[in-house]
Design an enzyme around this catalytic site. Structure first.
Site, PDB file in Angstrom:
ATOM      1  N   LEU A 259       0.837  -1.195   0.000  1.00  0.00           N
ATOM      2  CA  LEU A 259       0.000   0.000   0.000  1.00  0.00           C
ATOM      3  C   LEU A 259       0.873   1.246   0.000  1.00  0.00           C
ATOM      4  CD1 LEU A 259      -2.832  -1.120   2.426  1.00  0.00           C
ATOM      5  CD2 LEU A 259      -2.987  -0.774  -0.031  1.00  0.00           C
ATOM      6  N   CYS A 269       5.058 -13.380 -11.110  1.00  0.00           N
ATOM      7  CA  CYS A 269       3.874 -13.917 -10.435  1.00  0.00           C
ATOM      8  C   CYS A 269       2.617 -13.071 -10.623  1.00  0.00           C
ATOM      9  CB  CYS A 269       4.165 -14.079  -8.939  1.00  0.00           C
ATOM     10  SG  CYS A 269       5.446 -15.282  -8.552  1.00  0.00           S
ATOM     11  N   LYS A 272       0.749 -12.583 -14.330  1.00  0.00           N
ATOM     12  CA  LYS A 272       0.216 -13.805 -14.925  1.00  0.00           C
ATOM     13  C   LYS A 272      -0.836 -14.463 -14.032  1.00  0.00           C
ATOM     14  CE  LYS A 272       3.419 -17.401 -13.293  1.00  0.00           C
ATOM     15  NZ  LYS A 272       2.352 -18.262 -12.740  1.00  0.00           N
TER      16      LYS A 272
END
Length: 439
Positions: A259, A269, A272
């Site tokens: 954040l 990672c 996809k």
């Protein structure tokens, strides 16, 4: 201690193999690439990852880890196999399972020739239902045995972050696994028993879903923070201050790591896996407007950065960082690589400083720039020092943060147009030639 074969000497595989060997297990790493096998047997890492070279030298030297291209020999020498091969996106965005299925068939052939019980544990990232639909049928078809009876089956997702993978292995935030049989469940419980984290044993599909939920959640948090940052800046506010205050509310379990308004997410990672989760939902008729928006917002953030660079000047552009994050040489789906390629296509003279990608190019062709191919003539564009980059550039784009680069960049901030995607100084907002993407 267990005898474990690890299939796939990529990021997850080599880190897992090295840490399992350090824990005292006898480990055989398996890969089709003889260059990677040779590097591991020489005690060298095929990837750039902090602390991994030293760890490999230790465990290989002590005889607890070796590598081979002979899958049958590795199966015969071990009692359990971890599958750590890649699952790249298929053309339609769904998860690509060619490597996983091929390795499962190979392992099944090895099981067929064994009399002893063998557990197969998938660590590759796969969508819910893949174990039942693809992995188990592939194992059963080539072994001639029934899963859960003739051999063990488990799914054990990893939550390792590149550049801090070894630390994450030994201080995990989450351990979850699923198993079809009690023997494999006991095995996974035992190898994790020494770690300072509760192990959660669930069914196979839940374990698969937890991995995707984790990655999709992190991806969504990045884009959410960026959108808030963009809105805040347009209103004359500091987006990072807004999100920092929100994250101080730890009562609702806020995690501040993602954040933080800034640039787009990338890597092997998050992009996809969001695509794969959307494809999975599409097959079941479920709409996913938020997941759609995550990727749309991420692409928009790259376009936003491109527009900011174009507006900053026409001369040479110096980019600080080209991998998807600092501390790694990984270029797979790096938003900085995509941005650099766009600028080059638009006619910009682009120069790049990234110490980790430079290290990979120097040390090994097998390791050089995982995912290289997006940026034209990447190796020729790499510069050896941050000072050289600053001196030779008219516009500076700060994409990743490196300790040795911070002070030189701070000094150059007031004298050259600078687009900052990571934030050099929390106390400074966009002013004059300096522009922060969300502040």
């Amino acid at each position: 201690m267990a005898k474990i074969s690890v299939f796939g000497i990529g990021y997850v595989g080599i880190v897992s193999a090295a840490c399992l060997a350090r824990d005292g297990h006898e480990v055989v790493a398996v890969d089709l690439d003889p260059a990677k096998v040779g590097m591991v047997n020489g005690g060298r890492s095929p990837i750039v990852e902090r602390g991994l070279d030293a760890l490999l030298a230790e465990v290989v030297g002590e005889g607890r880890l070796r590598a081979t291209t002979d899958a049958g020999e590795a199966m015969a020498a071990t009692d359990a196999s971890f599958v750590c091969v890649g699952t790249p996106s298929a053309p339609d965005g769904s998860v690509g399972l060619d490597y996983v299925e091929a390795v499962c068939r190979t392992i099944g052939e090895g099981i067929a020739g064994k009399e002893s019980f063998h557990s197969v544990v998938i660590r590759s990232t796969i969508v819910p239902g893949t174990m039942a639909r693809v992995c188990i049928p592939a194992l059963e078809s080539t072994s001639g045995r029934t899963a859960g009876e003739g051999f063990g089956v488990g799914y054990f997702p990893e939550f390792l972050r590149e550049s801090t993978a070894i630390e994450d292995y030994y201080a995990p935030g989450l351990i979850v696994f699923g198993a079809l049989d009690q023997g494999t469940a006991d095995f996974l419980g035992e190898i994790n028993a020494h770690l300072p984290c509760v192990s959660h044993a669930v069914d196979l599909s839940t374990a698969e879903m937890v991995k995707y939920t984790s990655n999709a959640w992190r991806a969504m948090k990045v884009s959410f923070a960026n959108e808030i940052g963009n809105v805040a800046k347009a209103s004359g506010l500091d987006g990072q201050l807004v999100m920092r205050l929100l994250c101080s509310d730890t009562k609702v379990a806020m995690s501040p790591h993602f954040l933080r308004p800034g640039f787009a997410f990338g890597g092997s990672c998050l992009p996809k896996d969001v695509r794969a989760l959307r494809a999975l939902a599409g097959r079941t008729g479920v709409e996913t407007p938020l997941l759609d928006a995550v990727l749309e917002a991420n692409a928009a953030q790259i376009r936003r950065a491109e527009e900011m660079v174009r507006a900053s000047g026409d001369g040479p552009v110096g980019i600080v960082g080209i991998s998807f994050k600092a501390g790694t040489d990984d270029l797979r789906e790096s938003p900085l690589a995509s941005l650099a390629a766009r600028l080059i296509e638009a006619g910009k003279d682009v120069r790049i400083y990234d110490p980790f990608v430079s290290q990979a190019f120097r040390e090994s062709e097998a390791a050089a720039g995982r995912g290289d191919g997006v940026v034209p003539d990447l190796s020729a564009r790499m510069l050896g020092s941050i000072d050289e980059l600053i001196d030779s550039s008219e516009v500076i784009l700060v994409g990743n943060s490196y300790d040795e680069a911070r002070e030189p960049l701070l000094k150059a901030r007031d004298s050259k147009p600078m687009v900052d995607l990571t934030r050099l100084d929390r106390e400074v907002v966009s002013t004059g030639p300096y522009q922060g993407i969300c502040w």
